[in-house]
Design an enzyme around this catalytic site. Structure first.
Site, PDB file in Angstrom:
ATOM      1  CB  ALA A   1      71.114 -32.868  46.501  1.00 15.43           C
ATOM      2  CB  THR A   2      75.124 -36.833  45.215  1.00 21.21           C
ATOM      3  OG1 THR A   2      74.413 -37.408  46.467  1.00 21.21           O
ATOM      4  CG2 THR A   2      77.136 -37.921  46.016  1.00 21.21           C
TER       5      THR A   2
ATOM      6  CG  ASN B   1      69.397 -36.654  55.585  1.00 19.45           C
ATOM      7  OD1 ASN B   1      69.809 -35.863  56.002  1.00 19.45           O
ATOM      8  ND2 ASN B   1      69.648 -38.337  55.952  1.00 19.45           N
TER       9      ASN B   1
ATOM     10  CD  GLN C   1      65.360 -34.771  52.727  1.00 18.49           C
ATOM     11  OE1 GLN C   1      64.372 -34.830  52.285  1.00 18.49           O
ATOM     12  NE2 GLN C   1      65.511 -35.673  52.181  1.00 18.49           N
TER      13      GLN C   1
ATOM     14  CB  SER D   1      68.133 -33.332  44.956  1.00 19.69           C
ATOM     15  OG  SER D   1      67.930 -34.448  44.431  1.00 19.69           O
ATOM     16  CB  ALA D   2      64.906 -32.953  40.512  1.00 12.88           C
ATOM     17  CG  HIS D   3      65.868 -37.681  43.311  1.00 15.50           C
ATOM     18  ND1 HIS D   3      64.940 -39.177  44.952  1.00 15.50           N
ATOM     19  CD2 HIS D   3      67.301 -38.093  43.608  1.00 15.50           C
ATOM     20  CE1 HIS D   3      66.114 -39.234  45.602  1.00 15.50           C
ATOM     21  NE2 HIS D   3      67.209 -38.927  44.868  1.00 15.50           N
TER      22      HIS D   3
ATOM     23  CB  THR E   1      75.922 -33.281  26.356  1.00 19.45           C
ATOM     24  OG1 THR E   1      76.615 -33.321  25.440  1.00 19.45           O
ATOM     25  CG2 THR E   1      74.485 -33.464  26.486  1.00 19.45           C
TER      26      THR E   1
ATOM     27  CB  CYS F   1      72.660 -44.005  51.812  1.00 20.67           C
ATOM     28  SG  CYS F   1      71.983 -41.585  51.827  1.00 20.67           S
TER      29      CYS F   1
HETATM   30  C1  LIG Z   1      68.105 -37.150  49.411  1.00 24.33           C
HETATM   31  C2  LIG Z   1      69.426 -35.697  50.172  1.00 24.33           C
HETATM   32  C3  LIG Z   1      70.799 -35.676  49.287  1.00 24.33           C
HETATM   33  C4  LIG Z   1      71.549 -36.319  47.718  1.00 24.33           C
HETATM   34  O1  LIG Z   1      71.225 -35.883  46.327  1.00 24.33           O
HETATM   35  P1  LIG Z   1      70.617 -36.773  45.183  1.00 24.33           P
HETATM   36  O2  LIG Z   1      69.843 -35.893  44.255  1.00 24.33           O
HETATM   37  O3  LIG Z   1      70.218 -38.066  45.807  1.00 24.33           O
HETATM   38  O4  LIG Z   1      72.378 -36.918  45.600  1.00 24.33           O
HETATM   39  C5  LIG Z   1      71.674 -35.335  49.427  1.00 24.33           C
HETATM   40  N1  LIG Z   1      71.625 -34.250  50.878  1.00 24.33           N
HETATM   41  C6  LIG Z   1      70.275 -34.644  51.161  1.00 24.33           C
HETATM   42  C7  LIG Z   1      69.842 -33.970  52.620  1.00 24.33           C
HETATM   43  C8  LIG Z   1      69.486 -35.321  51.147  1.00 24.33           C
HETATM   44  O5  LIG Z   1      68.439 -35.998  51.030  1.00 24.33           O
END
Ligand SMILES: *Cc1c(COP(=O)(O)O)cnc(C)c1O
Length: 392
Positions: free
Chosen positions: A72-73, A144, A172, A192-194, A233, A319
């Site tokens: 997501a970043t 978040n 989120q 974001s997958a994680h 890639t 963060c």
């Molecule tokens: C975790 C998060 C991100 C960053 O996502 P990454 O995949 O870790 O770079 C950005 N925005 C929000 C709202 C998040 O919770």
């Protein structure tokens, strides 16, 4: 005692089903999805396209509108830095740093709108802001730290009316609440997958292809992958895992949300029943199921987090909590500094149980009581409770 994980906004464990889907793509099936001349490449490319369909389905997009990124970043950076001018960028003070800092690095004016005390954006304020030309509106789907869900469909309608591109950071929200880029008039959306039981290091930016077609400038140049928007890639195992995580989320969202919401409400109720001077930050009604952000008056914030020991919670976003600064999100809601420091973000998720919730309430109650004992500011038990026995 085994540690308890209640920090699912920071990251989530990979679902075993997701890991199982990923494993063959590291070893036997190692092809480069961009190799066009042999079966190794075709096989990888087919897996990527299937994952792209799974990701698109979760947000009601077309697979051709999904640009795979590292998370997501990166998606936020691409949406904001890649969106061409003229006009300013309109965003919100409570956005993730990936949005705020990206905006700051673009050579144009950035307007950060305030939020109401419940954490939600005032739509009239947005309308007034759009009386001046804007290139982009960026408002996150779900916050978040406090979990509040912005009125995304209403914001989308306003942006459509004004002809402004609308980006939302939905890291989120995806997999937790229904997201529909068509119905909600979203032009750009970060995932974001994680954050949804997939692997770290992969995500996506939805880029709308029609009504209207949104044009972006790439930030990373190279082989022209992802329609020229993101060269490099593709990490096939991660992409396959992301797809699997999206499919599981789409299938299980309803039942999982109900279960997690019940846990969240149990946590909230028990805290309010057993701990005085506790308050929820942000709108409770418009909130993702797994989030609870609460302040505990008359305790010292850092000591509170530390004394919770084996409970993994956060005092803010992952963060910003490294800096030990009070949350800028809570500040924007009007929460004063000592109270903002004495706030805890609980992030409940797939693995949590009722027993864990009850254990956390017990540990929290003990920690708060101990810290209040040594606080010179603690005024003693709440009067209304002592008199009426009313709780929460
Ligand atoms: C975790 C998060 C991100 C960053 O996502 P990454 O995949 O870790 O770079 C950005 N925005 C929000 C709202 C998040 O919770």
């Amino acid at each position: 005692m085994a540690p308890i994980y209640m920090d699912h906004h920071a990251t989530t464990p990979v679902d075993p089903r997701v890991l199982e889907a990923m494993l063959p793509w590291f070893t036997e099936k190692f092809g480069n999805a961009a190799s066009r001349t042999h079966a190794f490449g075709w096989e990888a490319s087919k897996a990527v396209e299937r994952a792209r369909e799974q990701v698109a389905a979760l947000i009601h997009a077309d697979p051709s509108e999904i640009v795979l990124t590292s998370g997501a970043t990166e998606s936020d950076n691409l949406a904001i830095k890649g969106c061409p001018g003229p006009g300013r960028i309109v965003t919100v003070v409570t956005e993730h740093k990936a949005v705020l800092d990206s905006g700051d690095s673009v050579k144009c004016e950035v307007l950060r709108l305030p939020v109401r005390p419940d954490g939600l954006l005032d739509l009239d304020g947005l309308r007034r802001a759009l009386d001046m030309p804007a290139r982009l509106v960026s408002v996150m789907f779900a916050n978040n730290e406090i979990g509040v869900i912005q009125p995304v469909a209403e914001i989308g309608a306003i942006c459509r009316e004004r002809g402004v591109v609308f980006h939302t950071d939905a890291a989120q929200a995806c997999g937790k609440v229904p997201v529909d880029v068509r119905a909600m008039d979203i032009h750009l959306l970060s995932m974001s997958a994680h954050k949804m039981y997939g692997p770290k290091g992969v995500g996506a930016l939805y880029v709308r292809k029609r009504d209207p077609r949104v044009r972006l400038t790439a930030l990373i140049d190279g082989g022209g992958h992802e329609n020229g928007l993101r060269s490099g890639t593709l990490p096939v195992p991660l992409v396959v895992g992301f797809g699997a995580a999206c499919e599981i989320a789409a299938r299980e969202m309803e039942s999982e949300s109900a279960r997690v919401l019940a846990l969240r409400e149990r946590l909230r109720r028990r805290i309010l029943e057993t701990i005085e001077y506790a308050a929820v930050n942000g709108s409770l009604e418009r909130r993702v199921p797994g989030n609870l952000n609460m302040s505990f008056a008359y305790v010292e914030g850092e000591s509170l987090i530390l004394s919770l020991g084996d409970v993994a919670v956060s005092s803010g976003s992952a963060c910003t909590s490294a800096k030990l600064e009070p949350s800028y999100v809570l500040h924007a809601l009007g929460v004063d500094e000592p109270l903002a420091r004495a706030s805890i973000r609980f992030g409940l998720g797939r693995g949590n149980t009722e027993e864990e919730v009850d254990r956390v309430v017990g540990l929290l109650g003990k920690a708060v009581a101990r810290l209040r004992e040594i606080s010179p500011l603690y005024p003693g038990p709440e009067k209304s409770r002592a008199n009426s026995g009313v709780s929460g």
